[in-house]
Design an enzyme around this catalytic site. Structure first.
Site, short mmCIF file in Angstrom:
data_model
loop_
_atom_site.label_atom_id
_atom_site.label_comp_id
_atom_site.label_asym_id
_atom_site.label_seq_id
_atom_site.Cartn_x
_atom_site.Cartn_y
_atom_site.Cartn_z
N GLY A 44 34.76 22.12 -16.88
CA GLY A 44 35.50 22.60 -18.05
C GLY A 44 36.38 21.49 -18.60
O GLY A 44 36.51 20.42 -17.99
N LEU A 45 36.99 21.75 -19.73
CA LEU A 45 37.87 20.77 -20.36
C LEU A 45 39.06 20.43 -19.48
O LEU A 45 39.42 21.20 -18.57
CB LEU A 45 38.37 21.32 -21.70
CG LEU A 45 37.36 21.45 -22.84
CD1 LEU A 45 37.96 22.29 -23.97
CD2 LEU A 45 36.93 20.08 -23.34
N SER A 46 39.68 19.31 -19.76
CA SER A 46 40.94 18.98 -19.11
C SER A 46 41.97 20.04 -19.48
O SER A 46 42.15 20.36 -20.66
CB SER A 46 41.43 17.60 -19.58
OG SER A 46 42.68 17.29 -19.02
N ALA A 48 41.71 23.15 -18.26
CA ALA A 48 41.04 24.46 -18.14
C ALA A 48 41.41 25.18 -16.85
O ALA A 48 41.08 26.36 -16.68
CB ALA A 48 39.53 24.30 -18.24
N GLY A 49 42.05 24.48 -15.93
CA GLY A 49 42.46 25.11 -14.67
C GLY A 49 41.49 24.92 -13.52
O GLY A 49 41.55 25.65 -12.53
N LYS A 50 40.63 23.93 -13.63
CA LYS A 50 39.60 23.69 -12.60
C LYS A 50 40.20 23.38 -11.23
O LYS A 50 39.83 23.99 -10.23
CB LYS A 50 38.70 22.53 -13.02
CG LYS A 50 37.98 22.72 -14.34
CD LYS A 50 37.15 21.51 -14.70
CE LYS A 50 37.97 20.25 -14.88
NZ LYS A 50 38.96 20.33 -16.00
N SER A 51 41.10 22.41 -11.19
CA SER A 51 41.67 21.98 -9.91
C SER A 51 42.48 23.09 -9.26
O SER A 51 42.35 23.34 -8.06
CB SER A 51 42.56 20.74 -10.11
OG SER A 51 41.79 19.61 -10.47
N SER A 118 33.23 16.78 -15.88
CA SER A 118 31.77 16.61 -15.90
C SER A 118 31.21 17.09 -17.23
O SER A 118 30.51 18.09 -17.30
CB SER A 118 31.11 17.33 -14.72
OG SER A 118 31.59 18.63 -14.52
#
Length: 211
Positions: A44-46, A48-51, A118
């Protein structure tokens, strides 16, 4: 010319590189761990809450007795990928390396979570194609660009808008959303706990974890 030198030079060609199969298989490692190993690929975008989502899911899985590890986009830039830039070529190589590391860790028997923008669909699919079928689960952290900019604690979007950062995903470099991810988590609408529950529910439904 020494024999060692000859070995080093010819071994650079694929036809002279052999695969050494371990007698300790992935299945035996999974049996020892008491759970299946696989890769959860958060994209997802920077902003987006991935980490945050990946690390929280890891914490929950750890409490359930699972052996886990998170490969984080910022962290790998300090070592493994410190030599790469943020050009399209650099990003492709970044994802290729992470995909290989994730695959190795999965072979060890771990549940691996990766938190990377990614941005390119082809790169994510290349990683998927390196994994056994069903072991790569793509989780799309869906959120609007506006929300990501509002969350921009690093100030990177602002710098990209001002032209101080080039090739920034979402501004002057494209993000290609997954076409058929295993799970879509709208982090703009869902709370962190709701997002974590969605991931764990998917794993439970697939028989990959016992809640």
């Amino acid at each position: 010319m020494s024999a060692n030198f000859l070995i080093q030079t010819v071994s650079n060609t694929p036809e002279n590189i052999l695969w050494h199969q371990s007698t300790v298989t992935r299945a035996r490692r999974e049996q020892l761990n008491g759970h299946k190993s696989y890769v959860l690929w958060f994209t997802g975008l920077s902003g987006a809450g991935k980490s945050r989502l990946a690390h929280t899911v890891e914490e929950r899985l750890h409490r359930l007795g699972c052996r886990t590890f998170v490969l984080d986009g910022d962290n790998v830039r300090h070592g493994l990928c410190s030599d790469l830039d943020f050009s399209e070529v650099g990003r492709k190589e970044n994802i290729r390396r992470i995909g290989e590391v994730a695959k190795l860790m999965m072979e060890v028997g771990l549940i691996v979570m990766t938190a990377f923008i990614s941005p390119f669909r082809a790169d994510r699919e290349a990683v998927r194609n390196r994994m056994p079928y069903g072991d790569f689960l793509e989780i799309y952290c869906q959120v609007s660009l506006e929300a990501c900019e509002a969350r921009d604690v690093k100030g990177l979007y602002k710098k990209a808008r001002a032209g101080q950062i080039k090739n920034y995903t979402g501004i002057d470099s494209a993000y290609e959303a997954p076409l058929k991810p295993e799970l879509v988590v709208n982090t703009e609408c869902l709370t962190l706990e709701e997002s974590v529950s969605a991931v764990l529910r998917m794993l439970h439904e697939r028989g990959m974890v016992v809640q």
